[in-house]
Write a protein that holds these residues in place. Sequence first.
Motif, PDB file in Angstrom:
ATOM      1  N   ALA A 116       0.961  -1.277   0.010  1.00  0.00           N
ATOM      2  CA  ALA A 116      -0.077  -0.030   0.063  1.00  0.00           C
ATOM      3  C   ALA A 116       0.864   1.355  -0.021  1.00  0.00           C
ATOM      4  O   ALA A 116       0.595   2.268  -0.548  1.00  0.00           O
ATOM      5  N   THR A 117       2.065   1.271   0.818  1.00  0.00           N
ATOM      6  CA  THR A 117       2.775   2.558   0.649  1.00  0.00           C
ATOM      7  C   THR A 117       3.396   2.533  -0.433  1.00  0.00           C
ATOM      8  O   THR A 117       3.543   3.804  -0.985  1.00  0.00           O
ATOM      9  N   PRO A 253       3.622  -7.642  -8.567  1.00  0.00           N
ATOM     10  CA  PRO A 253       3.075  -6.714  -7.563  1.00  0.00           C
ATOM     11  C   PRO A 253       1.600  -6.217  -7.480  1.00  0.00           C
ATOM     12  O   PRO A 253       1.015  -6.202  -9.052  1.00  0.00           O
ATOM     13  N   ASP A 254       0.849  -5.828  -6.520  1.00  0.00           N
ATOM     14  CA  ASP A 254      -0.441  -5.174  -6.578  1.00  0.00           C
ATOM     15  C   ASP A 254      -0.095  -3.864  -7.282  1.00  0.00           C
ATOM     16  O   ASP A 254       0.232  -3.028  -6.180  1.00  0.00           O
ATOM     17  N   PRO A 260      -9.978   3.533  -0.092  1.00  0.00           N
ATOM     18  CA  PRO A 260     -10.082   4.345   1.077  1.00  0.00           C
ATOM     19  C   PRO A 260      -9.834   3.795   2.274  1.00  0.00           C
ATOM     20  O   PRO A 260      -9.267   4.472   3.441  1.00  0.00           O
ATOM     21  N   LEU A 261      -9.955   2.336   2.419  1.00  0.00           N
ATOM     22  CA  LEU A 261      -9.720   1.511   3.820  1.00  0.00           C
ATOM     23  C   LEU A 261      -8.135   1.705   3.816  1.00  0.00           C
ATOM     24  O   LEU A 261      -7.531   1.736   4.735  1.00  0.00           O
ATOM     25  N   GLU A 262      -7.289   1.252   2.582  1.00  0.00           N
ATOM     26  CA  GLU A 262      -6.072   1.326   2.661  1.00  0.00           C
ATOM     27  C   GLU A 262      -5.441   2.817   3.251  1.00  0.00           C
ATOM     28  O   GLU A 262      -4.222   2.813   3.926  1.00  0.00           O
ATOM     29  N   ASN A 263      -6.109   3.621   2.751  1.00  0.00           N
ATOM     30  CA  ASN A 263      -5.478   5.163   3.053  1.00  0.00           C
ATOM     31  C   ASN A 263      -5.757   5.316   4.494  1.00  0.00           C
ATOM     32  O   ASN A 263      -4.719   5.919   5.065  1.00  0.00           O
TER      33      ASN A 263
END
Length: 514
Positions: A116-117, A253-254, A260-263
Amino acid sequence: MKKGQSKNNQEVGGFLKGVERIGNKLPHPAILFVILSVVVIIASEIVSRMGTTVTYYDAKAAEEVTVSALSLFNAEGLAYIFNSATTNFTGFAPLGTVLVAMLGVGVAEWTGLFDATLKKLLLNANKKILTPIVVFTGIMSNIASDAGYVVVIPIGAMIFAMAGRHPLAGLAAAFAGVSGGFSANLALGTTDPLLTGITNEALKAGGIDMVLAPTCNWYFLFVSTFVLTIVGTFVTDKIVEKNLGTYTGEYEPDRSEVTPLENKGLRNALIALLIFVAIMAFLMFPKNAVFRALDEASGKMKLNNFLNNGLIPAILLLFLVPGYVYGKTVGKIKTTHDLVTAMTSAMESMGAYMVLAFFASQFVAFFGKTNLGVIVSVKGAEFLESIGLTGIPLIILFILVAAFLNLFMGSASAKWAIMAPIFVPMMYKLGLHPALTQVAYRIGDSSTNIITPLMSYFAMIVVFMQKYEKDSGLGTLISMMLPYSMAFLISWTIMMILWMLIGLPVGPEAPLFI
């Protein structure tokens, strides 16, 4: 592209591909370390029978030492091989560092925090600036001693993969910065006072009334950080990545948009990280902080013990805390069982490293036990001393000898403890400042770290590499790192020559000449 340029690229690629093919035709790296161990055992018997003995002044021990080759091809040697096998493995320098740090890194990876980062940072980033960022970060990581090997190198591969570039090129760029540029930095690291202390002992042994400060190489190494970043970027983009070609491995990789949840998870992880960093700063930096201990030599409260022993557990928490918070936020971690599963997953990925580390640790231990590295280092130093060169030619040859000896004796401080009592007084008498001698040694010592299997973390880098290319081996790694090693050695030496011609000091109160 011009015909001449195309031909040159083909020649470079052909040579490196040849190195890779030859290297990868060798047995599995674990078995290769077994073969190298057998070679060391046989060589120790031969050199021992020759009666080879060397005498030198050990600046660390502050005494004259005489050593001879110890054979492992006899009753005592055989007993040592069996009796020390377990402690060789458990005492292998990188083992604890890697496994402890990976407990925290594994949580951050398993929960998806890394992905995510990187998506947040890289999806719209300029891909041209990724290489210098990775190389520069690798160089700067040596402030935290060996932590860069465990953290920066695998993340370098992930960054390139996320950006659609070859992950091994990112790994190579990070490895070049972390290890090839180990001596360069914008700030002082743990190596500076260590090597300077040995230099001061060599000055004392030589009857020279001079004491160097740990900052004595800072000007030169500060500028070196930018020079090596530029050189490392060029080698990555123009040689290594082109030679690797298009990535066709299984790792994917993704690259989807950040949800929004990952944010929310990233925000909470950042808050947790800032709180952790604030707590660690409180424990480290105030005058009477918990992690400061009395340094007997200076009589001051210092962080030396924490930096040497406590930093890796701190790095574990540096990744575990935000990883856990992110996992709780996005629902990946619901119970403590999930947290343990994340750490277990990290340890499962270290299985191949554990096997490789066992055999690598035996090879490194055997080489040290037989004194072959010490003998090669002393003989090399005596050879250079007998040449009778002065000035710039002497410095160039000194750098090359240090680079060559580093292939056989990985420890920078142990090698300098042997070489400093010989060269520091000798070069002082020839009008060269001890700080100049020390920084010249650091150039040679750093440049060949990335191509010698005797470097403690070499086996670990092979395992990191096999995550992306299962069939890669020592040949792949050496062929990738050879251009960096030669480019760093040449560019750094040229920089030293220019520095001497201009007459710039290498550090505060450290002129080039006496």
